[in-house]
Design a protein around this motif. Structure first.
Motif, PDB file in Angstrom:
ATOM      1  N   ASP A  57       7.057  -2.353  -0.745  1.00 48.13           N
ATOM      2  CA  ASP A  57       5.751  -1.697  -0.661  1.00 48.13           C
ATOM      3  C   ASP A  57       4.722  -2.584  -1.355  1.00 48.13           C
ATOM      4  O   ASP A  57       4.833  -2.857  -2.560  1.00 48.13           O
TER       5      ASP A  57
ATOM      6  N   THR B 202       0.560  -1.928  -4.234  1.00 43.94           N
ATOM      7  CA  THR B 202       0.740  -0.675  -4.962  1.00 43.94           C
ATOM      8  C   THR B 202       1.644  -0.923  -6.154  1.00 43.94           C
ATOM      9  O   THR B 202       2.409  -1.892  -6.166  1.00 43.94           O
TER      10      THR B 202
ATOM     11  N   PHE C 175       6.535   4.303  -2.331  1.00 43.02           N
ATOM     12  CA  PHE C 175       5.960   5.147  -1.280  1.00 43.02           C
ATOM     13  C   PHE C 175       4.435   5.082  -1.240  1.00 43.02           C
ATOM     14  O   PHE C 175       3.794   5.904  -0.601  1.00 43.02           O
ATOM     15  N   GLY C 176       3.852   4.095  -1.922  1.00 37.86           N
ATOM     16  CA  GLY C 176       2.425   3.828  -1.805  1.00 37.86           C
ATOM     17  C   GLY C 176       2.215   2.499  -1.108  1.00 37.86           C
ATOM     18  O   GLY C 176       3.161   1.817  -0.693  1.00 37.86           O
TER      19      GLY C 176
ATOM     20  N   ASN D  68       1.510  -0.560   1.418  1.00 36.02           N
ATOM     21  CA  ASN D  68       1.903  -0.859   2.792  1.00 36.02           C
ATOM     22  C   ASN D  68       3.307  -1.453   2.812  1.00 36.02           C
ATOM     23  O   ASN D  68       3.535  -2.526   2.243  1.00 36.02           O
TER      24      ASN D  68
ATOM     25  N   PRO E 132      -1.629   0.909   6.572  1.00 37.67           N
ATOM     26  CA  PRO E 132      -1.906   1.539   5.279  1.00 37.67           C
ATOM     27  C   PRO E 132      -2.766   0.690   4.343  1.00 37.67           C
ATOM     28  O   PRO E 132      -3.729   1.193   3.761  1.00 37.67           O
TER      29      PRO E 132
ATOM     30  N   SER F 204      -6.405   4.708   3.260  1.00 38.58           N
ATOM     31  CA  SER F 204      -5.487   5.355   4.194  1.00 38.58           C
ATOM     32  C   SER F 204      -4.722   6.453   3.453  1.00 38.58           C
ATOM     33  O   SER F 204      -4.916   6.663   2.251  1.00 38.58           O
ATOM     34  N   ARG F 205      -3.831   7.127   4.153  1.00 38.94           N
ATOM     35  CA  ARG F 205      -3.054   8.193   3.516  1.00 38.94           C
ATOM     36  C   ARG F 205      -2.216   7.659   2.364  1.00 38.94           C
ATOM     37  O   ARG F 205      -2.137   8.278   1.307  1.00 38.94           O
ATOM     38  N   ARG F 206      -1.565   6.511   2.540  1.00 34.14           N
ATOM     39  CA  ARG F 206      -0.774   5.916   1.464  1.00 34.14           C
ATOM     40  C   ARG F 206      -1.654   5.242   0.427  1.00 34.14           C
ATOM     41  O   ARG F 206      -1.385   5.327  -0.770  1.00 34.14           O
TER      42      ARG F 206
ATOM     43  N   GLY G 253      -4.129   1.937  -1.225  1.00 38.59           N
ATOM     44  CA  GLY G 253      -3.794   0.766  -1.998  1.00 38.59           C
ATOM     45  C   GLY G 253      -4.995   0.193  -2.716  1.00 38.59           C
ATOM     46  O   GLY G 253      -6.151   0.453  -2.346  1.00 38.59           O
TER      47      GLY G 253
ATOM     48  N   TYR H 152      11.602  -1.453  -2.237  1.00 40.25           N
ATOM     49  CA  TYR H 152      12.141  -0.185  -1.754  1.00 40.25           C
ATOM     50  C   TYR H 152      13.615  -0.320  -1.366  1.00 40.25           C
ATOM     51  O   TYR H 152      14.440   0.531  -1.706  1.00 40.25           O
TER      52      TYR H 152
END
Length: 268
Positions: free
Chosen positions: A9, A12, A16-17, A19, A208, A236-238, A240, A260
Motif C-alpha cells: 500500500d 500511506t 488498507f490506505g 494505493n 486511490p 479518494s475513498r482510501r 493518501g 500487505y
C-alpha cells in the motif's frame, strides 16, 4: 516456476490506505502478453515489473507498469512500492536507487524518517477547450481544461475541495477518452491542494492515490500559488498524503508505504 510477488500500500502509513500495487522482481524480461495477464490476474490499478541492470548502466533497475488494460508510461505509487521492496526486502545497501523507464531516468531516495522520495519529470500541460466527453461525464467541469501531451491525461480545476469530493463522473462516458485519464483538482482545506484521478479507458475507474499526476499538479499549483513546496491529498475513498516539491524540470514526490502481502506466482 515460482516468481516472487509483493503487494504494497503506497502513499500511506496504514494498512488498507493509500494505493495498493503489486510488485514483481524478474531475473529476465517476460513477454508483454504474460505481463498484461499477470496485471489482469492481480486486478490492481498497477503491477510493476523490474529487472536488475548490469553495473555500468546509468540506472540500477529497469521498471515497467501495467494496468489490467494496458502498459502505462509512468506510475508513481507502483514505483514507490517497488522501491520499498528493494530497500526493505532485497537489502539494497544504499539510500537511493535509479530506474530506467519509458519516461526516462527516475530516482528514489530514502529519508531518515522512512519517507521515500520519487524524482519524477515536470510534465507541462496545455490549456484548451474541455472535450465534450468530459463535460458530459462531469457536470461541474469548467469550459477550459488542461491537456498533458506527455502523459495522455486531461486535468480540470474545480472551485473547491468539496466539489472534488462530491464529483461522480459517468465512467461509461469517460471511457470514450480511451487510454486518457482525467485529473480533477482544487485548493485544499487543510493542505495546499487536493485531487482525484479517473481512467476507465485504461482499466481504472478511480485510482486511490496517483503519484504520477503530481508531475502535472505540482507545476500547475506552483504557478498559481507562487510556492514550490506542497502538502497534497488525494481524496479518494482510501485516500493518501504526499509531500511534493518543484525542482526546475523535475518534481519530488514523497510518500510512505506499508507491506500487505508477499508470496509466489507460479508460471508454466
Amino acid at each position: 516456476m515460482p516468481y516472487p510477488i509483493y503487494q504494497v500500500d503506497a502513499f500511506t502509513d496504514r494498512l488498507f490506505g493509500g494505493n495498493p500495487a503489486a510488485v514483481m522482481p524478474l531475473e529476465s524480461d517476460l513477454p508483454d502478453d504474460t505481463l498484461l495477464a499477470l496485471a489482469v490476474e492481480n486486478n490492481l490499478s498497477e503491477t510493476a515489473f523490474f529487472t536488475a541492470l548490469p553495473e555500468g548502466n546509468d540506472a540500477d533497475f529497469r521498471i515497467r507498469w501495467f494496468t489490467p488494460g494496458t502498459e502505462v508510461p509512468l506510475c508513481g505509487h507502483a514505483t514507490l512500492a517497488t522501491a520499498w521492496v528493494i530497500f526493505n526486502r532485497l537489502d539494497w545497501p544504499a539510500d537511493s536507487l535509479r530506474f530506467q523507464s519509458k519516461s526516462g531516468l527516475l530516482g528514489v531516495s530514502r529519508g531518515k524518517d522512512g519517507w521515500l522520495t520519487l524524482d519524477f519529470p515536470n510534465l507541462p500541460c496545455e490549456e484548451r477547450p474541455t472535450p465534450s466527453a468530459i463535460t458530459e461525464a462531469l457536470e461541474s467541469a469548467p469550459e477550459t481544461a488542461f491537456f498533458v501531451p506527455n502523459d495522455t491525461n486531461y486535468m480540470v480545476v474545480l472551485a473547491d475541495e468539496a466539489a472534488v469530493r462530491a464529483a461522480e463522473p459517468d465512467m461509461r462516458t469517460l471511457k470514450s477518452l480511451g487510454n486518457q485519464g482525467l485529473i480533477i483538482t482544487a485548493p485544499g482545506q487543510d493542505c495546499d491542494f487536493v485531487s482525484r484521478y479517473f481512467a476507465p479507458g485504461a482499466g481504472i475507474d478511480e485510482d486511490p492515490v496517483t503519484g504520477s499526476i503530481h508531475s502535472v499538479l505540482v507545476p500547475y499549483w506552483a504557478e498559481r500559488l507562487g510556492k514550490t513546496r506542497f502538502d497534497a491529498r488525494q481524496v479518494s475513498r482510501r485516500g493518501g498524503r504526499l509531500r511534493c516539491e518543484l525542482k526546475g524540470d523535475r518534481v519530488a514526490i514523497a510518500g510512505q508505504a506499508v507491506l500487505y502481502m508477499e508470496g509466489n506466482v507460479y508460471l508454466p
